[in-house]
Each structure stands twice: as C-alpha cells, then as structure tokens.
Design a protein around this motif. Structure first.
Motif, short mmCIF file in Angstrom:
data_model
loop_
_atom_site.label_atom_id
_atom_site.label_comp_id
_atom_site.label_asym_id
_atom_site.label_seq_id
_atom_site.Cartn_x
_atom_site.Cartn_y
_atom_site.Cartn_z
N SER A 120 0.80 -1.22 0.00
CA SER A 120 0.00 0.00 0.00
C SER A 120 0.83 1.28 0.00
N ASP A 284 -2.57 6.44 -3.42
CA ASP A 284 -1.41 5.75 -2.85
C ASP A 284 -0.99 4.55 -3.70
N ASP A 286 -1.52 1.31 -3.82
CA ASP A 286 -2.50 0.38 -4.36
C ASP A 286 -3.82 1.07 -4.72
N ARG A 289 -6.27 4.83 -1.37
CA ARG A 289 -6.34 6.10 -0.64
C ARG A 289 -6.51 7.27 -1.59
CO CO Z 1 -3.46 1.63 0.26
#
Ligand code: CO
Ligand code: VG1
Length: 550
Positions: A120, A284, A286, A289
């Motif tokens: 992430s 972000d 992945d 966010r």
């Molecule tokens: Co993430």
C-alpha cells in the motif's frame, strides 16, 4: 509438470497487521517466506473453508500494485494455487490490479476470494516493502478471525504443495494453464471502469472537461495511474497530462506513495500556483487512498468524509440517500454531526477497512472513511481512491462550487473539527510498548481531571463490539475525550516494517465561524502539549516532535 510436496519449516513473525502481512522485500525474498504464508492461507481456506466451502474447484482473483517482487510473487502463488485445488484464477494483466479493483472483480464475478500483492502506502523497490493480503467472497479484507487462523497455521506449517510448471506469460490477455488450473489474464481496468459508470454521471463529468474544467491527479508512479488515465483522460476527455506520475514503477520512482501533504509535496506546490487547476488529487501505492486538494487548499480526510456524506444525494449512485455511515475511531467526529442532522446511524470502528465489511454487508452503512486518506462505499469492500476523486468531481459539477467554498460552507453549517495526526516513526519497539503500558496504567485516574479549561470526561482503551457478528476487538487505541468534545488518541501503527510508529491524533471542535481559520497545528498546539504531559512522549521516545504531522 508435476505437483510436488516439499518439506518446510515454520517462519516466525508472519502475523498480518492492520492490512495484511507487510515486510521488507529482503524478508519476503527469503526462500520459503512467501510460500509458507500462502500455503498456510490455503490450508486454512481448505480446512475451515469460507462459508463452509474449501478451495477445491474455486476461483480466485490475483493482482498487485506492481511494486518490486510483484511479478515473481504472482508466478509462485499460481504454482501453489494449482497444487492446492484452485480451479481458476483471474489474474490482472502484468500482475496488476489495484486494491479496489480486486474487490470489484471478486464481487462482479462472485468468486471465492482474492489475493492482493501490495504494501500500500509503504515505499517499494529492492530496499522497500512488500505485502500480501487476502480478500474474502464479499470483496473485503479477511476478518481478524481468518488472519489469526492463518498466523497460527504459519507456526506449524510443515509441507508446501507446489507445481513445478514453468512460468506463464502474465502480460498477454487470455487463457493459460498451470497444471489443471485455468489462468485467465484480464484487463485490470475494465470491470472497475464499468462499476464507476454505474455510480457517476459520466456525461456530466465529460461536459465539465469539455467546458474547460482543469484537474491534476498525481498517481505517485503507483497502480492508480492506468485506472485514472483510462477513465479521466480516456473516457471523460480530460486533457492529456491531467494524470501525472501515471506509469506504475517498481520503486514508485523513489517517491513515497502515501498521498498526504508531506509526501505529495509536488501536488501541493502545484495547487498553490496562481495558474493552479480547479481540482487536485493523489492516490497511494494500491490506489485505495485519496487526497483531495482545491486551489491552495487541502481537504482533511475527515472533512472529506463529512462533506461526501452531506452531499451524497447529488451523486447518481447515492441519490436515494445513505443507509448509514461509519468511521474509524481516530477519524474526526465531523461526519457524526452530518449523520445526526440527516437522521442516519453513524458507527465507530477500529482502524482498518476490515471492520467496515460486516456493516456494509448487513446494509447498515453506505459510506465509510478513515482519517488516513481513505474513503469508500458499498460499491466495493475496500476504500477506493479514484472513486473518491470522481465523487468529489461530481460534487463540484453538481454545485458549480470550488473545493474551498464547499468546505468553508460546511464548517459554517456544522462547525469545524480541527484535526491533525502526528506520527512518531522509527521508535524502538520496547519504548513504544512501554509508553502504551504506562499510559493505560494512568487512564483510571484521568476522568474528572482538569487540563487548563478542559476536563477529561472519558479515558479508555477503545474496544469494538461488532454489532453484526458479535466479535469483540480490544485494545484498539487509547482515547481521552474532553468536556468540549476535544479528543486525544494514541495507538501504535500496524502497517510499518521497521521499529514502531506511534500515532497521535488530535481533534477539537470549533463552532464559531470567526474562529475557523487558524493554522491547524497552532489550533491544536495545546492538545499536543497535553498529550505529551499525559503520555510522556518525549521521555519515552527521546523525540522532541513528530517525524510527520498531517
Ligand atoms: Co493503500
Ligand atoms: C494505516 C492507517 C489505517 C489504514 C491502514 C491501511 O494503518 O492508519 O487507517 O487502514 O494504514 O491503509 P496503521 O495501523 O499503520 O495506522 V493502506 O492504504 O496502507 O492499506
């Protein structure tokens, strides 16, 4: 091609944290490390099943955020899956699928579950981090019960079942086989884009760009790039270059793919220019966010959730209103005030998206959010960065207002929840643990105690009683609540891979419109001092201030 049974020995420390198992790449590439964890996961799924079924004959979704080791890990997982009875895998092309896309694909194809390869917001590259998480048939992160069972299994796993088949070609769409297991390489964007078309008025959004609406989306050289380009520049006609840092790179170009004002400083600087676009956003590693930015104006994630809740009916997918909302405990209470006015329920959960799953599945909530730049809805079971960006763009289109004016109007109506998070990174694990132990010990004496003009009304260690399945999660963060609705919260991060990170969350409520324009850190300075007084942060950590304040 044959299926091999290979002896292995348990490896310590494979307990998933807030969101899956995250470790340094150097740890993940050790022989047997990934294999042991995935075999343990498959053993648990085969033994206890999920909804009473084992893995045999089932379909899994597989993809990741493209960070270093993603491609190699995909091949290993396919060979383990084929040897453990999986019948079919839907694999994102090139091994790529964003976290929300995995959730969308699981749900659309109604499959057994999925595996996301991502750490992430943690940095990537050979010296960076790698991670793996499992999502269940609802498309959401595995519950704590499941991750704990997998962890228990990693401590006793003795055998790997793995195929010795050659690597498959993961860059070409279409069907391939690993032993008897079918691998279908799918377009990573298609199912996700189709879902976005159902929720938003693409004609309205297209019209905005046609009339000159300007936007800058910083994909931070992470997996959100291809999704944002396909939807914004491809379908909605945004000018080329609207999405920057759009090419996913194995090391995120050396950037820290965590969309906050500190790490996305380039976007913040761009949005402060006199020729800044109307709207800015970042995602972000992945792509689950999001950070939302207006012209020289940053929106805090807690305010973002509150605004989205207040205006949700303006977005076609939410025109009938919301069933309820949920926020993680450290997230500001701004959304609570909106929920109250709308007459809908507002739930408070521990940190981590896995706690929203039951509420969403049970139809108790429609929107969810966390202070850590995460918002999402019942359309998937993960937070969703690009969805949030399209949601905000829809609000701007429907109201014809700027980001800043919408937020300022919101503060006037509901009051402002001044909010900041202070991260103390790289603290020695023992010192961080001792701080929490000492803090928990003084809690009983705090209620009634006065700090300046404030009195403590509640001091506890947050425990969550899941209203859907009755499970209880204890020790989810220490909170001090004051008579003026101010809150000070302490918890240790569960996503880091080096030392410990203390997170200190500070919040105070300001209803007076003439007092809503104070610089955030200044507005919360007395609470920061109070936190240090109560918890002895400097004394325990040896640090005079946070490494990051957002
Ligand atoms: Co993430
Ligand atoms: C952090 C955030 C939390 C978020 C989690 C995963 O966890 O605080 O809100 O759900 O990261 O986000 P922690 O335990 O470090 O505070 V992501 O986008 O890294 O999967």
């Amino acid at each position: 091609m044959t299926i091999q049974t290979i002896p292995t020995t348990p490896i310590a420390g494979q307990r998933p944290g807030t969101s899956g198992l995250r470790k340094k790449v150097t740890v993940f590439v050790q022989p047997g490390y990934l294999e042991n964890f995935v075999q343990s996961l498959f053993d648990v799924l085969n033994a206890t099943g999920q909804d009473g079924q084992g893995l045999k004959g089932q379909t899994l979704v597989l993809g990741g955020d493209g960070r270093y080791h993603n491609r190699a890990a995909v091949q290993t997982i396919l060979k383990l899956a084929a040897a453990n009875g999986v019948q079919r895998v839907l694999l994102g092309q090139g091994g790529i699928l964003s976290t929300p896309a995995v959730s969308a694909v699981i749900r659309k194809h109604q499959v057994f579950g999925g595996i996301v390869l991502s750490a992430s917001h943690n940095p990537g590259g050979p010296e960076g981090d790698f991670g793996i998480k499992y999502n269940a048939s609802n498309g959401g992160p595995a519950t704590e019960t499941l991750t704990e069972a997998v962890y228990a299994r990693t401590q006793i796993v003795r055998e790997l079942r793995i195929s010795d088949a050659p690597d498959i070609v993961i860059d070409t769409l279409g069907l391939q086989w690993v032993e008897q297991m079918q691998v279908e390489v799918i377009d990573p964007v298609a199912d996700y884009a189709a879902l976005m078309r159902e929720l938003f008025d693409f004609d309205l959004l297209r019209g905005m760009f046609a009339r000159g609406f300007t936007m800058r989306v910083d994909a931070m050289c992470a997996v959100g790039g291809p999704y944002a380009q396909a939807i914004l520049e491809g379908e909605l006609g945004a000018p080329r270059g609207t999405v920057v840092n759009a090419q996913p790179l194995e090391d995120f170009g050396g950037l820290h793919p965590d969309p906050n004002p500190v790490n996305a400083e380039d976007l913040i600087a761009h949005m402060a220019r006199t020729d800044a676009p109307d709207f800015g956003a970042a995602m972000d590693g992945d792509a689950d966010r999001n950070m939302v930015v207006g012209r020289d104006f940053v929106v805090t994630p807690s305010d973002s959730l509150a605004l989205m809740t207040a205006h949700a009916r303006l977005v076609p997918g939410y025109k009938d209103g919301l069933l309820g909302v949920a926020r993680s405990m450290p997230t500001s209470a701004a959304v609570d005030r909106v929920a109250k006015k709308l007459g809908i329920a507002c739930f408070e959960t521990p940190t981590g998206w896995k706690f929203f799953g039951n509420l969403l599945d049970a139809g108790k909530v429609t929107l969810c959010g966390e202070e850590s730049y995460g918002t999402g809805s019942s359309h998937v079971r993960e937070k969703d960065g690009l969805w949030a960006i399209l949601f905000w763009m829809s609000l701007l289109g429907a109201t014809g207002r700027s980001v800043e004016s919408l937020v300022r109007e919101h503060w006037q109506t509901y009051g402002r929840n001044y909010y900041t998070r202070h991260d103390y990174e790289g603290v020695a694990v023992e010192a961080a643990n001792q701080l929490m132990v000492d803090l928990r010990a003084v809690l009983p004496g705090l209620p009634g105690q006065k700090f300046g003009t404030r009195t403590v009304t509640l001091a506890d260690d947050f425990a969550y009683d899941d209203p859907v399945d009755g499970s209880i999660s204890k020790a989810q963060g220490v909170r001090l609540i004051f008579d003026d609705a101010a809150r000070v919260i302490f918890r240790l991060s569960g996503t880091g891979t080096e030392g410990a990170t203390l997170r200190l969350y500070l919040e105070r409520y300001e209803p007076n419109p003439t007092q809503q324009d104070i610089a955030v850190q200044q507005a919360l300075r007395d609470l920061a001092a109070l936190a240090d007084q109560v918890a002895g942060i400097a004394r325990h950590t040896g640090m005079n201030g946070p490494t990051v304040a957002t």
